[in-house]
Design an enzyme around this catalytic site. Structure first.
Site, short mmCIF file in Angstrom:
data_model
loop_
_atom_site.label_atom_id
_atom_site.label_comp_id
_atom_site.label_asym_id
_atom_site.label_seq_id
_atom_site.Cartn_x
_atom_site.Cartn_y
_atom_site.Cartn_z
N GLU A 39 1.67 -44.44 21.86
CA GLU A 39 2.53 -44.89 23.02
C GLU A 39 3.58 -45.87 22.15
O GLU A 39 3.07 -46.81 21.60
CB GLU A 39 1.72 -45.59 23.96
CG GLU A 39 0.51 -44.94 24.85
CD GLU A 39 0.21 -45.65 25.81
OE1 GLU A 39 0.23 -47.06 25.87
OE2 GLU A 39 -1.03 -45.14 26.42
N ASP A 50 2.67 -56.59 32.27
CA ASP A 50 2.27 -56.87 30.93
C ASP A 50 1.77 -58.24 30.73
O ASP A 50 2.70 -59.07 31.51
CB ASP A 50 3.48 -56.32 30.16
CG ASP A 50 3.36 -54.97 29.96
OD1 ASP A 50 2.19 -54.34 29.52
OD2 ASP A 50 4.52 -54.36 30.00
N TYR A 165 -4.73 -42.70 32.76
CA TYR A 165 -5.00 -43.86 32.22
C TYR A 165 -5.60 -44.71 33.02
O TYR A 165 -5.18 -45.13 34.11
CB TYR A 165 -3.65 -44.49 31.84
CG TYR A 165 -3.45 -45.77 30.98
CD1 TYR A 165 -4.52 -46.56 31.20
CD2 TYR A 165 -2.56 -45.76 29.99
CE1 TYR A 165 -4.41 -47.83 30.23
CE2 TYR A 165 -2.65 -46.89 29.14
CZ TYR A 165 -3.49 -48.02 29.48
OH TYR A 165 -3.38 -49.27 28.67
#
Length: 267
Positions: A39, A50, A165
């Site tokens: 990735e 994040d 994911y």
């Protein structure tokens, strides 16, 4: 990976971090270090999903002059070196929107990108970007979380391709670690709804954790811990060569962990 009887290692690094040159050397070295899928992060000024480590990585990359065009150049360089390892671009929609969605999809396809993870585009907006990406043959990978209920999971899975994911914690990247036993029932519930491979990420920091979570799913995703190795190298004032070597050595240790694991689904 199923034929080999083991889970995979998916690595995340930020394009341009800490410099375009070092980022390129790290990216090119990941497959040999043991990454099964790569990735590549597209730096963005407001990465809402994040944690601090990846936020710093994005800030360093932007300060070093990395752009979306630069990300695509890195992807192209990777593909010219390695024609086998799957390459995924991961990030947020804002830079793509400004680049132009169709232009980006054409450029990504031309660069040899295999899939996309765009964390802030919900299924309700599939016509905007997901469906055009699928039409070009790009995998569109979505995230499911511990708060994704059965009804929502159906919407998440509808146009997801490549793999799912699974975010193992509620929160941002690198914020903590889940209990493998606690998420096993959730993974099993998802398996009942899809044949897609399931990659587990967020909070995986060590080879042992990579092995345990990889065995529950089909792959372990490690990002913040890899980016943290760059933090350590910068704090220690290491050279570009030593920075690259340290990161790839750490990735090798993660790969050793997942290669020692056996996925529960293989039993």
């Amino acid at each position: 990976l199923k034929a080999a009887g083991r889970p995979g290692l998916i690595t995340f690094t930020m394009a341009g971090d800490p410099t375009p040159e070092i980022a390129r050397d790290i990216l090119l070295g990941l497959p040999q270090a043991g990454a099964d899928i790569v990735e590549l992060g597209m730096p963005f000024s407001d990465p809402m999903a994040d944690g601090p480590a990846i936020q710093r990585a994005g800030q360093r990359a932007i300060a070093a002059g990395m752009t979306l065009e630069g990300v695509l150049d890195l992807a192209r360089a990777f593909r010219q070196r390695d024609n086998n390892t799957p390459l995924i671009l991961m990030g947020y929609y804002n830079p793509i929107f400004h680049f132009g969605a169709e232009a980006f999809l054409a450029a990504a396809t031309d660069a040899g990108v295999d899939g996309l993870i765009i964390v802030d585009l919900p299924p309700e907006e599939d016509a905007e970007f997901c469906l055009p990406a699928l039409a070009r043959g790009l995998a569109f990978i979505r995230l499911a979380t511990p708060t994704t209920d059965e009804r929502r999971l159906g919407a998440v899975l509808k146009n997801t391709t490549g793999f799912l994911y699974y975010v193992s914690i509620t929160g941002i990247t690198g914020a903590g670690s889940a209990d493998p036993a606690a998420i096993t029932p959730q993974i099993e519930a998802i398996r009942a709804k899809t044949d897609l491979p399931i990659a587990i990420g967020f909070g995986i920091k060590t080879p042992d954790q990579a092995a345990k979570f990889g065995a529950i799913g089909d792959a372990a995703v490690v990002g913040s811990a890899i980016v943290a190795e760059i933090d350590k190298a910068l704090e220690a004032g290491l050279s570009a060569e030593d920075t690259t070597a340290n990161v790839l050595t750490f990735v090798g240790s993660l790969a050793g962990g997942v290669r020692a694991a056996r996925p529960s689904s293989a039993a």
